[in-house]
Write a protein that holds these residues in place. Structure first.
Motif, PDB file in Angstrom:
ATOM      1  N   LEU A 129     -11.496  -3.482  -7.027  1.00  0.00           N
ATOM      2  CA  LEU A 129     -10.562  -4.422  -6.401  1.00  0.00           C
ATOM      3  C   LEU A 129      -9.729  -3.787  -5.298  1.00  0.00           C
ATOM      4  O   LEU A 129      -8.855  -4.456  -4.742  1.00  0.00           O
ATOM      5  N   ARG A 130      -9.983  -2.505  -5.008  1.00  0.00           N
ATOM      6  CA  ARG A 130      -9.215  -1.869  -3.940  1.00  0.00           C
ATOM      7  C   ARG A 130      -9.418  -2.572  -2.597  1.00  0.00           C
ATOM      8  O   ARG A 130      -8.446  -2.780  -1.854  1.00  0.00           O
ATOM      9  N   PRO A 131     -10.675  -2.965  -2.236  1.00  0.00           N
ATOM     10  CA  PRO A 131     -10.806  -3.746  -0.990  1.00  0.00           C
ATOM     11  C   PRO A 131     -10.051  -5.068  -1.030  1.00  0.00           C
ATOM     12  O   PRO A 131      -9.517  -5.514  -0.010  1.00  0.00           O
ATOM     13  N   VAL A 132     -10.003  -5.700  -2.201  1.00  0.00           N
ATOM     14  CA  VAL A 132      -9.242  -6.950  -2.314  1.00  0.00           C
ATOM     15  C   VAL A 132      -7.754  -6.686  -2.094  1.00  0.00           C
ATOM     16  O   VAL A 132      -7.057  -7.476  -1.452  1.00  0.00           O
TER      17      VAL A 132
ATOM     18  N   ARG B 289      -6.592  -4.321  -0.243  1.00  0.00           N
ATOM     19  CA  ARG B 289      -6.410  -4.119   1.200  1.00  0.00           C
ATOM     20  C   ARG B 289      -6.389  -5.458   1.935  1.00  0.00           C
ATOM     21  O   ARG B 289      -5.601  -5.646   2.876  1.00  0.00           O
ATOM     22  N   LEU B 290      -7.271  -6.383   1.504  1.00  0.00           N
ATOM     23  CA  LEU B 290      -7.256  -7.700   2.129  1.00  0.00           C
ATOM     24  C   LEU B 290      -5.930  -8.414   1.886  1.00  0.00           C
ATOM     25  O   LEU B 290      -5.387  -9.064   2.787  1.00  0.00           O
ATOM     26  N   THR B 291      -5.424  -8.286   0.664  1.00  0.00           N
ATOM     27  CA  THR B 291      -4.135  -8.908   0.356  1.00  0.00           C
ATOM     28  C   THR B 291      -3.022  -8.322   1.214  1.00  0.00           C
ATOM     29  O   THR B 291      -2.181  -9.051   1.767  1.00  0.00           O
ATOM     30  N   ALA B 292      -3.016  -6.978   1.316  1.00  0.00           N
ATOM     31  CA  ALA B 292      -1.986  -6.332   2.141  1.00  0.00           C
ATOM     32  C   ALA B 292      -2.114  -6.751   3.604  1.00  0.00           C
ATOM     33  O   ALA B 292      -1.110  -6.981   4.291  1.00  0.00           O
ATOM     34  N   ALA B 293      -3.371  -6.850   4.084  1.00  0.00           N
ATOM     35  CA  ALA B 293      -3.569  -7.266   5.472  1.00  0.00           C
ATOM     36  C   ALA B 293      -3.111  -8.700   5.690  1.00  0.00           C
ATOM     37  O   ALA B 293      -2.498  -9.018   6.717  1.00  0.00           O
ATOM     38  N   THR B 294      -3.394  -9.571   4.728  1.00  0.00           N
ATOM     39  CA  THR B 294      -2.954 -10.957   4.847  1.00  0.00           C
ATOM     40  C   THR B 294      -1.431 -11.043   4.888  1.00  0.00           C
ATOM     41  O   THR B 294      -0.847 -11.773   5.707  1.00  0.00           O
ATOM     42  N   GLU B 295      -0.774 -10.302   3.999  1.00  0.00           N
ATOM     43  CA  GLU B 295       0.680 -10.290   4.009  1.00  0.00           C
ATOM     44  C   GLU B 295       1.221  -9.693   5.303  1.00  0.00           C
ATOM     45  O   GLU B 295       2.234 -10.154   5.842  1.00  0.00           O
TER      46      GLU B 295
END
Length: 476
Positions: free
Chosen positions: A201-204, A206-212
Motif C-alpha cells: 500500500l506504499r504506492p497508495v 504516495r497517491l493519497t499524499a499527492a492528492t492531498e
C-alpha cells in the motif's frame, strides 16, 4: 420568552453527547486481519481434520487390541479351574485390561479380586445371543468395552474393557500442540499480512499524499513510479491525469493572458473615442466636425464588432474544451453547404468552386460548421478581388476524408506556417485586416475534438491551402 434561533436547526442540549460515526479500520489493518482470518480458517480446518483422524486411529487401535485379545482368549485351549469353574488360563494373563464372563442376566461367572468391566444392555444382549458382538465407550468409567460370545459355554459373553486414559492424554497433548502451532501460525500470518500491506500500500499512500498535496497547494508534480504491477499502472494513470490537469491549467492561463493582451488594444481605442465624444458634448468644448464625429462613430462600431467577435471566439474555444460534447450523426456535405451559404453572403465578388463527396461522421455539427466557416472566411479575406476560393471534400482511402479550402491570395510565409493555428497568432500581413487571431485555432481544436487534424500549405499555383481531415465513412 423567545429563544434565539440557530442556523441550520436546533443546537444539541449542553452535556448531551453527540453521536459519532464509528471509526472504520484502515485498509492496512483490514488486509492484515483478512490474512490472519484466512490462515486461522485454514489452520482450524487442518487441526480439526488432524484431530479427528488421529482420534479415529487411536480408537481403532484400542478396538483392534481388544478384538485381538478376545480372539486369543477364545482360541486358547488351556483350561484352569477357579472356584469350581473351568476357564481358559489365558484370561488370567490379561493384566492390563478388565475382563469378565457374564450370563444373560448380567451376573459374573468369575470370582477374582480385580475390578469388573462395565456391563450393560449391549453385553447382556451378546450373552443372550441377541447380538453377535458389541463394542462401545462407557461414559461412566471412560473405558472401551468389547463383548463377544463365549464359545465354551452357552448363554455366556466374554467382556473385555480397556481404559482410555492413555488415549485421552495423547489426544489432549495433540490438541495442545495443534493449538500452539495454529496460534503461532495465525500470529505470523497477521504480522506477514501487516508487512505485505505496508509494502503493497506504499504506492497508495504516495497517491493519497499527492492528492492531498494537489488539493492543498495545487502542486501538480508527478509521483515517482517503481515496478510494473497494478499499483504502478495506477500511479502512471494518476501522473497522466496530473499532466492533463497541468496542461489544462497552462492553456487556461495562456488563454487568459492572450485574451487580456488582445482586449487591451480595442478597449483602449474604444475608451479614447468615447472620451472624445463626451468631451465634444460639453458646452465649453469646441464643436466637433461632422466628418470627425462620423469617423469616431465608425471606429466605435468597428471596435465593438471586433470585441463581439473576440468574445464569441473565446466562448467557442471554452465550449470546445468541454469533454462532455454532444455526439451525433453528421453529414459533412450538409455542414459545408450551410457554411458556404453564410460565407457567400459576406464574400462580395469572391467566387466559390465547390466539389463535395458524401461523407458521414460522428460529432458536433455546430462546431464543425463554425470550423468550416472560419476556413472559408479566412480564404475570402486573403483572396484577391474577384478571386476564386476552391473547396474540395474527398475520401483519402484510410477511413478519413479531407476538406481542402484554397484561396487565391499571396500564400503564407514560410516563417508563419508553423504558427498559423496558434491562438491569437497573426502574421504581419494579417494585422492590417480585421480578425481576432482565433479563427484558425478554433479550426484546429474542432479537428482534434473529432479525432482529426488540420494543416496549412502553399499551393503550387499560388495561394494558401488549408486541409481538414476527419474520420468517418462515405455517405450513401
Amino acid at each position: 420568552m423567545n429563544q434565539p434561533a440557530h442556523a441550520g436547526g436546533h443546537a444539541p442540549p449542553s452535556g448531551v453527547p453527540t453521536a459519532q460515526a464509528p471509526k472504520r479500520w484502515s485498509l492496512r489493518s483490514r488486509v492484515a486481519m483478512l490474512a490472519a482470518l484466512c490462515v486461522a480458517g485454514a489452520v482450524a480446518l487442518v487441526s480439526i481434520g488432524a484431530y479427528v483422524t488421529v482420534r479415529g486411529n487411536l480408537y481403532d487401535q484400542v478396538d483392534s487390541a481388544l478384538v485381538a485379545r478376545a480372539s486369543s482368549v477364545l482360541n486358547d485351549r488351556k483350561v484352569m479351574e477357579t472356584g469350581g469353574e473351568q476357564i481358559p488360563g489365558y484370561l488370567f494373563q490379561l493384566a492390563d485390561v478388565r475382563f469378565d464372563l457374564v450370563d444373560a442376566r448380567g451376573d459374573s461367572l468369575l470370582r477374582h479380586p480385580g475390578g469388573r468391566p462395565p456391563v450393560d444392555v449391549p453385553e447382556i444382549s451378546v450373552a443372550a445371543g441377541a447380538s453377535s458382538q458389541s463394542i462401545r465407550t462407557d461414559g461412566g468409567s471412560d473405558m472401551r468395552v468389547l463383548s463377544v460370545p463365549y464359545e465354551y459355554a452357552d448363554g455366556v459373553a466374554l467382556v473385555v474393557a480397556q481404559s482410555l486414559d492413555d488415549t485421552r492424554r495423547s489426544l489432549g497433548a495433540l490438541a495442545v500442540v495443534l493449538f500452539v502451532i495454529g496460534g503461532s501460525g495465525i500470529v505470523v500470518a497477521a504480522l506477514a499480512g501487516t508487512a505485505v500491506a505496508r509494502g503493497g500500500l506504499r504506492p497508495v499512500e504516495r497517491l493519497t499524499a499527492a492528492t492531498e498535496r494537489v488539493a492543498n497547494t495545487g502542486d501538480l508534480r508527478p509521483i515517482p513510479v517503481s515496478g510494473d504491477d497494478e499499483l504502478a499502472r495506477l500511479t502512471h494513470s494518476f501522473n497522466t491525469m496530473l499532466a492533463a490537469v497541468a496542461d489544462a491549467q497552462q492553456r487556461q492561463r495562456q488563454l487568459v493572458a492572450d485574451a487580456g493582451h488582445e482586449l487591451r488594444t480595442p478597449l483602449t481605442s474604444l475608451r479614447t473615442n468615447l472620451e472624445l465624444l463626451l468631451a465634444a458634448g460639453r458646452s465649453d468644448a469646441p464643436e466637433l466636425a461632422e466628418q470627425d464625429r462620423e469617423e469616431i462613430e465608425n471606429d466605435i462600431r468597428a471596435q465593438l464588432d471586433e470585441l463581439t467577435q473576440l468574445i464569441g471566439d473565446l466562448s467557442l474555444l471554452a465550449r470546445a474544451d468541454n469533454p462532455h460534447a454532444v455526439q451525433e450523426r453528421v453529414d459533412l456535405v450538409e455542414v459545408v453547404e450551410r457554411a458556404l451559404d453564410r460565407a457567400r453572403r459576406r464574400a462580395g465578388d469572391t467566387r466559390f468552386d465547390v466539389t463535395l463527396q458524401p461523407w458521414i461522421l460522428a460529432g458536433d455539427p455546430n462546431v464543425l460548421e463554425r470550423a468550416v466557416l472560419n476556413l472559408l472566411d479566412n480564404a475570402v479575406k486573403f483572396s484577391s478581388e474577384g478571386g476564386t476560393v476552391r473547396v474540395r471534400l474527398q475520401a483519402v482511402g484510410d477511413g478519413s476524408a479531407v476538406l481542402q479550402v484554397a484561396d487565391s491570395g499571396p500564400g503564407i510565409a514560410q516563417a508563419d506556417l508553423p504558427h498559423v493555428f496558434d491562438r491569437f497568432y497573426r502574421s504581419s500581413e494579417a494585422r492590417a485586416l480585421p480578425g481576432s487571431g482565433l479563427g484558425l485555432a478554433i479550426v484546429k481544436q474542432a479537428a482534434e475534438r473529432h479525432g482529426g487534424a488540420v494543416w496549412a500549405a502553399n499551393a503550387p499555383e499560388g495561394g494558401a491551402v488549408f486541409s481538414l481531415r476527419v474520420p468517418g465513412a462515405p455517405g450513401g
